[in-house]
Design a protein around this motif. Structure first.
Motif, PDB file in Angstrom:
ATOM      1  N   ALA A 270      22.524  21.691  70.678  1.00  0.00           N
ATOM      2  CA  ALA A 270      23.768  21.859  69.914  1.00  0.00           C
ATOM      3  C   ALA A 270      23.448  21.923  68.420  1.00  0.00           C
ATOM      4  O   ALA A 270      23.940  22.791  67.699  1.00  0.00           O
ATOM      5  CB  ALA A 270      24.738  20.718  70.216  1.00  0.00           C
TER       6      ALA A 270
ATOM      7  N   ARG B 226      26.158  23.636  65.985  1.00  0.00           N
ATOM      8  CA  ARG B 226      27.464  23.267  66.521  1.00  0.00           C
ATOM      9  C   ARG B 226      27.457  21.793  66.893  1.00  0.00           C
ATOM     10  O   ARG B 226      26.417  21.234  67.214  1.00  0.00           O
ATOM     11  CB  ARG B 226      27.793  24.103  67.755  1.00  0.00           C
TER      12      ARG B 226
ATOM     13  N   ASP C 173      32.382  20.443  71.852  1.00  0.00           N
ATOM     14  CA  ASP C 173      32.735  21.801  71.462  1.00  0.00           C
ATOM     15  C   ASP C 173      33.847  22.308  72.368  1.00  0.00           C
ATOM     16  O   ASP C 173      33.635  22.552  73.551  1.00  0.00           O
ATOM     17  CB  ASP C 173      31.493  22.696  71.570  1.00  0.00           C
TER      18      ASP C 173
END
Length: 176
Positions: free
Chosen positions: A56, A61, A65
């Protein structure tokens, strides 16, 4: 923005460089750890990271999510997204032979047939180098890496994914 933030628009080369930048930093393996602060220079605040948290962070990110099946960047969700939502989700499944640096290699959790008894946890890493047949090296966080080297994040071969029927998933969200 100093350019270190990943996420949409991040190139595959930047993802690989980011993944490799975490090798040798003394990060430990911890299930459910890491990947909460994509803007940080390392994948963890706690000193521990798991494979999904690491990936991630490499993608820039947060591991939580909302665009992912189930709301998390984790192995089984990446597999589902790449295989069932072709062209729609965050990931697209690629042929093994078409893998590029910056793609992911991943397999999901495996259960005893007909039960919820976990046989083994899924695993994911970032493809770093390509050989004649496909992915050759992968940067990933694992307990095995830590046992062998004292450092959970290492660049290794792809034997683990080959043995467990792993797939190649390409992050496609940057194009949307």
């Amino acid at each position: 923005g100093d350019g270190s933030k990943a996420g949409p628009g991040m190139t595959a080369a930047e993802m690989v460089a980011r993944a490799r930048s975490a090798v040798g930093k003394g990060i430990h393996y911890g299930l459910g750890q890491g990947g909460w602060h994509p803007e940080d220079a390392l994948p963890t605040h706690s000193g521990s990271c798991d494979c999904s948290g690491f990936v991630a962070w490499c993608l820039g990110r947060d591991r939580h999510d909302s665009e992912m099946p189930g709301g998390w960047i984790e192995t089984s969700a990446i597999v589902r997204d790449a295989t069932l939502m072709q062209g729609e989700g965050l990931f697209d499944r690629m042929k093994w032979s078409e893998a590029q640096p910056g793609d992911l290699v991943v397999y999901g959790d495996r259960y005893e047939p007909g039960t919820r008894k976990l046989i083994h946890q899924g695993h994911v890493g970032v493809v770093a180098a390509i050989g004649a047949a496909g992915p050759e090296t992968v940067v990933h966080a694992s307990r095995g890496n830590e046992r062998r080297t004292g450092d959970a994040i290492q660049e290794t071969g792809v034997e683990l994914w080959e043995a467990r029927g792993g797939i190649v998933a390409r992050f496609s969200a940057s194009e949307t």
